[in-house]
Design an enzyme around this catalytic site. Sequence first.
Site, PDB file in Angstrom:
ATOM      1  N   LYS A   1      -9.939  41.991  12.392  1.00 24.21           N
ATOM      2  CA  LYS A   1     -10.243  41.552  13.765  1.00 24.21           C
ATOM      3  C   LYS A   1     -10.465  42.765  14.662  1.00 24.21           C
ATOM      4  O   LYS A   1     -11.397  42.791  15.472  1.00 24.21           O
ATOM      5  CB  LYS A   1      -9.118  40.644  14.296  1.00 24.21           C
ATOM      6  CG  LYS A   1      -9.121  39.275  13.621  1.00 24.21           C
ATOM      7  CD  LYS A   1      -7.894  38.425  13.904  1.00 24.21           C
ATOM      8  CE  LYS A   1      -7.949  37.150  13.052  1.00 24.21           C
ATOM      9  NZ  LYS A   1      -6.789  36.256  13.206  1.00 24.21           N
TER      10      LYS A   1
ATOM     11  N   GLN B   1      -1.203  36.494  15.840  1.00 21.74           N
ATOM     12  CA  GLN B   1      -1.461  36.189  14.432  1.00 21.74           C
ATOM     13  C   GLN B   1      -0.363  35.282  13.879  1.00 21.74           C
ATOM     14  O   GLN B   1       0.824  35.555  14.048  1.00 21.74           O
ATOM     15  CB  GLN B   1      -1.551  37.503  13.621  1.00 21.74           C
ATOM     16  CG  GLN B   1      -1.990  37.335  12.184  1.00 21.74           C
ATOM     17  CD  GLN B   1      -3.405  36.771  12.028  1.00 21.74           C
ATOM     18  OE1 GLN B   1      -4.283  37.001  12.835  1.00 21.74           O
ATOM     19  NE2 GLN B   1      -3.612  36.002  10.985  1.00 21.74           N
TER      20      GLN B   1
ATOM     21  N   ASP C   1      -8.300  31.712  20.182  1.00 21.14           N
ATOM     22  CA  ASP C   1      -8.065  31.024  18.908  1.00 21.14           C
ATOM     23  C   ASP C   1      -8.338  29.520  19.029  1.00 21.14           C
ATOM     24  O   ASP C   1      -8.474  28.833  18.017  1.00 21.14           O
ATOM     25  CB  ASP C   1      -6.597  31.194  18.486  1.00 21.14           C
ATOM     26  CG  ASP C   1      -6.418  32.199  17.366  1.00 21.14           C
ATOM     27  OD1 ASP C   1      -7.340  32.343  16.549  1.00 21.14           O
ATOM     28  OD2 ASP C   1      -5.341  32.823  17.302  1.00 21.14           O
TER      29      ASP C   1
HETATM   30  N1  GUN Z   1      -3.451  32.631  10.676  1.00 19.94           N
HETATM   31  C1  GUN Z   1      -4.316  32.058   9.806  1.00 19.94           C
HETATM   32  N2  GUN Z   1      -5.475  31.769  10.438  1.00 19.94           N
HETATM   33  C2  GUN Z   1      -5.338  32.165  11.709  1.00 19.94           C
HETATM   34  C3  GUN Z   1      -6.188  32.134  12.852  1.00 19.94           C
HETATM   35  O1  GUN Z   1      -7.336  31.659  12.825  1.00 19.94           O
HETATM   36  N3  GUN Z   1      -5.668  32.648  13.991  1.00 19.94           N
HETATM   37  C4  GUN Z   1      -4.415  33.150  14.066  1.00 19.94           C
HETATM   38  N4  GUN Z   1      -3.975  33.611  15.243  1.00 19.94           N
HETATM   39  N5  GUN Z   1      -3.590  33.187  13.034  1.00 19.94           N
HETATM   40  C5  GUN Z   1      -4.053  32.696  11.876  1.00 19.94           C
END
Ligand code: GUN
Length: 280
Positions: free
Chosen positions: A52, A96, A119
């Site tokens: 990211k 996350q 998100d």
């Molecule tokens: N953990 C697994 N997929 C995601 C996601 O799309 N966003 C976040 N913040 N955590 C995750």
Amino acid sequence: MAKIIDGKKISQQMKDELKEKAERLKEKGKTGALAVIQVGQDPASSVYVRNKKNACAYIGIESLAYELPEETTEEELLKLIDELNGKEQVKGILVQLPLPKHICEDKVIRAISPKKDVDGFHPQSVGAMTIGEPGFLPCTPAGIIQLLKRSDVEIGGKHCVIIGRSNIVGKPMAILMLRENATVTVTHSKTKNLKEICRQADILIVAMGKPQFIGAEYVKEGAVVIDVGIHRDENNKLCGDVKFAEAEPLASAITPVPGGVGPMTIAMLMNNCVQSIEEE
Ligand code: GUN
């Protein structure tokens, strides 16, 4: 022989479009940062967070990394989110998941301002998506819609079967496919006759979290198969929820793992960040 849906290539196209868009916004004085918060050191999460941050650098968006220790309290995390909600330059906040067990994920998700919820997990974002109002869309399902559209897969009127009902993939996927006028069936671990239902799918989206579970007996000839799973097999190689070698000869189009859905999630996150900068 199925067409292999190349998520790497499509996500690269999207990132290039977004890079240009971010440059144009910068010329108008519109910039912003994505705050990425990781609590603890789960190795898979560390890989996602690094990807990211790299994507932000590529697009030309600043990223602020908060790598917090496993022992961080819920209160401390909520305080950080509150501070970031108040910072004008921060246009997106991403925590996350999964979080350590002593922290309530729902509370954390609700603490993020819906204006910075890149998100798309906040109940307000979920509500807006459900009734078709503007807001951030969750990255994995929105990425799958882009994969299908950019691969010229027709969605309207098609029977889409989704395996999995998580808040992150299965449920929002159903809503977004409905918005595209698909006829949607959502299946899950308690579903009876899963094989028979899957064999009716024109578009089969598999997000069940079971390594190489879906074989030829679940796939109708000519179906489009989207594999959201990501696991390591006994040889430490990446694999999905679908037995690719069995499904591919039956499918008309299929996503590989890696290089299918995964890269699209990050491209859509970047899309949401650029949207947030644009809408400031
Ligand atoms: N953990 C697994 N997929 C995601 C996601 O799309 N966003 C976040 N913040 N955590 C995750």
